[in-house]
Design an enzyme around this catalytic site. Structure first.
Site, PDB file in Angstrom:
ATOM      1  N   MET A 231      -1.569  -3.616   5.413  1.00 24.42           N
ATOM      2  CA  MET A 231      -0.571  -3.267   6.425  1.00 24.42           C
ATOM      3  C   MET A 231      -0.941  -1.913   7.045  1.00 24.42           C
ATOM      4  SD  MET A 231       3.028  -4.864   5.267  1.00 24.42           S
ATOM      5  CE  MET A 231       3.571  -3.568   4.199  1.00 24.42           C
ATOM      6  N   GLY A 232      -2.183  -1.507   6.869  1.00 26.93           N
ATOM      7  CA  GLY A 232      -2.651  -0.281   7.506  1.00 26.93           C
ATOM      8  C   GLY A 232      -2.200   0.979   6.796  1.00 26.93           C
ATOM      9  N   TYR A 233      -2.339   2.111   7.496  1.00 26.65           N
ATOM     10  CA  TYR A 233      -2.133   3.446   6.937  1.00 26.65           C
ATOM     11  C   TYR A 233      -2.960   3.550   5.648  1.00 26.65           C
ATOM     12  CZ  TYR A 233       0.030   7.942   7.148  1.00 26.65           C
ATOM     13  OH  TYR A 233       0.223   9.295   7.299  1.00 26.65           O
TER      14      TYR A 233
ATOM     15  N   GLY B 152      -7.124   3.599  -2.078  1.00 25.60           N
ATOM     16  CA  GLY B 152      -6.915   2.324  -2.768  1.00 25.60           C
ATOM     17  C   GLY B 152      -7.414   1.171  -1.909  1.00 25.60           C
ATOM     18  N   HIS B 153      -7.011   1.168  -0.638  1.00 23.47           N
ATOM     19  CA  HIS B 153      -7.491   0.112   0.275  1.00 23.47           C
ATOM     20  C   HIS B 153      -9.019   0.175   0.389  1.00 23.47           C
ATOM     21  CE1 HIS B 153      -3.378   0.894   2.144  1.00 23.47           C
ATOM     22  NE2 HIS B 153      -3.330  -0.394   1.899  1.00 23.47           N
TER      23      HIS B 153
ATOM     24  N   GLN C 277      -4.161  -4.027  -7.857  1.00 20.06           N
ATOM     25  CA  GLN C 277      -3.289  -4.323  -9.007  1.00 20.06           C
ATOM     26  C   GLN C 277      -1.954  -3.576  -8.950  1.00 20.06           C
ATOM     27  OE1 GLN C 277      -4.967  -3.782 -13.061  1.00 20.06           O
ATOM     28  NE2 GLN C 277      -2.849  -3.312 -13.631  1.00 20.06           N
TER      29      GLN C 277
ATOM     30  N   ASP D 218       0.267  -3.794  -6.839  1.00 15.99           N
ATOM     31  CA  ASP D 218       1.260  -4.821  -6.521  1.00 15.99           C
ATOM     32  C   ASP D 218       1.043  -5.999  -7.468  1.00 15.99           C
ATOM     33  OD1 ASP D 218       2.416  -3.503  -4.142  1.00 15.99           O
ATOM     34  OD2 ASP D 218       0.384  -3.718  -3.392  1.00 15.99           O
TER      35      ASP D 218
ATOM     36  N   MET E 298      -1.715   5.390  -5.717  1.00 12.43           N
ATOM     37  CA  MET E 298      -1.759   5.566  -4.254  1.00 12.43           C
ATOM     38  C   MET E 298      -0.957   4.475  -3.566  1.00 12.43           C
ATOM     39  SD  MET E 298      -5.467   6.940  -3.251  1.00 12.43           S
ATOM     40  CE  MET E 298      -6.085   8.424  -4.032  1.00 12.43           C
TER      41      MET E 298
HETATM   42  O1  PAF Z   1      -0.041  -5.580  -0.025  1.00 13.36           O
HETATM   43  C1  PAF Z   1       0.149  -5.516   1.219  1.00 13.36           C
HETATM   44  O2  PAF Z   1      -0.238  -4.541   1.886  1.00 13.36           O
HETATM   45  C2  PAF Z   1       0.866  -6.656   1.924  1.00 13.36           C
HETATM   46  O3  PAF Z   1       1.871  -7.185   1.125  1.00 13.36           O
HETATM   47  C3  PAF Z   1      -0.092  -7.748   2.414  1.00 13.36           C
HETATM   48  C4  PAF Z   1      -0.784  -8.450   1.260  1.00 13.36           C
HETATM   49  C5  PAF Z   1      -1.134  -7.157   3.353  1.00 13.36           C
HETATM   50  C6  PAF Z   1       0.702  -8.807   3.181  1.00 13.36           C
HETATM   51  O4  PAF Z   1       1.350  -8.255   4.291  1.00 13.36           O
END
Ligand code: PAF
Length: 285
Positions: free
Chosen positions: A30-32, A36-37, A148, A150, A184
């Protein structure tokens, strides 16, 4: 890096890449973006011929009183970060392209979604499975990477992929933490200075339970109690849930026999933070 906003264009490119015999690795976001991403992106890059990252703040996973409007966004910064990682394609669709007038389909994983975060956010996982399902159809990856942090989301997506025969490999990657242990999250920026100072109590509470577990405590109630005692030291922390559950089914357990995970959700002011730890794995804070 190609930037694509049209779902049709995304699908066309994915088909072409697959026809060329290349593998597509996918990181939905979802950006930002934070480290971690980026750790997910790096893993996807290593394992795939063509890496796609999506950036879409998905309205269907937010409740009516939640932070959809103020969810942090910075497209230019995200784009630059992804360019630096040599991502092949950034998919950033508009809301109207993914949810056209009259959209009425639901994608729901039952059972797994009723518990934990599903209790306080009953709309949330339906929105997640819906958008991930749509993105998987458009991006057509062979594999996708999730964090992980989430934990429940990862289990729900795995179940959806298995039940609906997506044939996509789901990789769940370790939580990336700040130096003081706070997991994060794009939402950490909502924390007021005093809340931010106290927020590492989450990881310390998990570490306390983990330490007990390593000392052979197997009672879920006593492990939960250790988490509660640690969280109680932080006056700003307001518990949503603290549980020790089966690592796969997320069902409550009395005694830890099979792999189990300690999962917590805690409010600091208006900000709800989640964290978790698979009992027995390394965690020292
Ligand atoms: O974990 C997230 O950032 C969101 O739940 C996802 C998997 C991108 C779905 O919108």
């Amino acid at each position: 890096m190609q930037i694509v906003s049209s779902p049709e264009e995304m699908r066309r490119i994915a088909q072409q890449v697959r026809q060329e015999g290349k593998t597509i690795g996918f990181v939905p976001t979802m950006g930002y973006l934070h480290e971690g991403h980026l750790s997910l992106v790096q893993k996807a890059k290593k394992a795939s011929d063509f890496t796609v990252v999506s950036l879409f703040v998905n309205p269907t996973q937010f409740g009516p009183q939640e932070d959809l409007d103020r969810y942090p966004r910075d497209f230019h910064r995200d784009r630059e970060l992804l360019e630096n990682e040599s991502v092949d394609l950034l998919f950033a669709p508009e809301k109207s392209a993914l949810y056209p007038e009259g959209f009425s389909t639901v994608v729901r994983v039952e059972g797994l979604t009723d518990r934990l975060c599903g209790q306080s956010r009953p709309w949330h996982f339906g929105g997640v499975t819906l958008i991930v399902c749509k993105l998987f159809h458009l991006v057509q990856p062979q594999a996708a990477w999730f964090g992980q942090k989430d934990y429940q989301q990862c289990q729900v997506i795995r179940r959806m992929v298995r039940d609906l025969d997506f044939g996509i490999q789901i990789h769940v990657c370790p939580i990336i933490r700040e130096n003081d242990g706070l997991a994060m999250s794009s939402r950490n920026r909502y924390l007021q200075p005093e809340e931010r100072k106290q927020a590492p109590v989450l990881v310390r509470s998990l570490a306390a339970a983990n330490q007990l577990f390593l000392e052979d405590e197997r009672s879920a109630a006593r492990l939960v109690s250790a988490i509660h005692s640690t969280l109680a030291r932080s006056p700003e922390a307001r518990i949503d849930y603290v549980e020790v559950v089966d690592a796969e089914s997320l069902e409550p357990i009395e005694t830890v026999v099979d792999p189990a995970v300690a999962v917590i959700a805690v409010y600091f002011g208006q900000t709800r933070l989640i964290d978790n730890h698979i009992l027995g794995e390394d965690l020292s804070y």
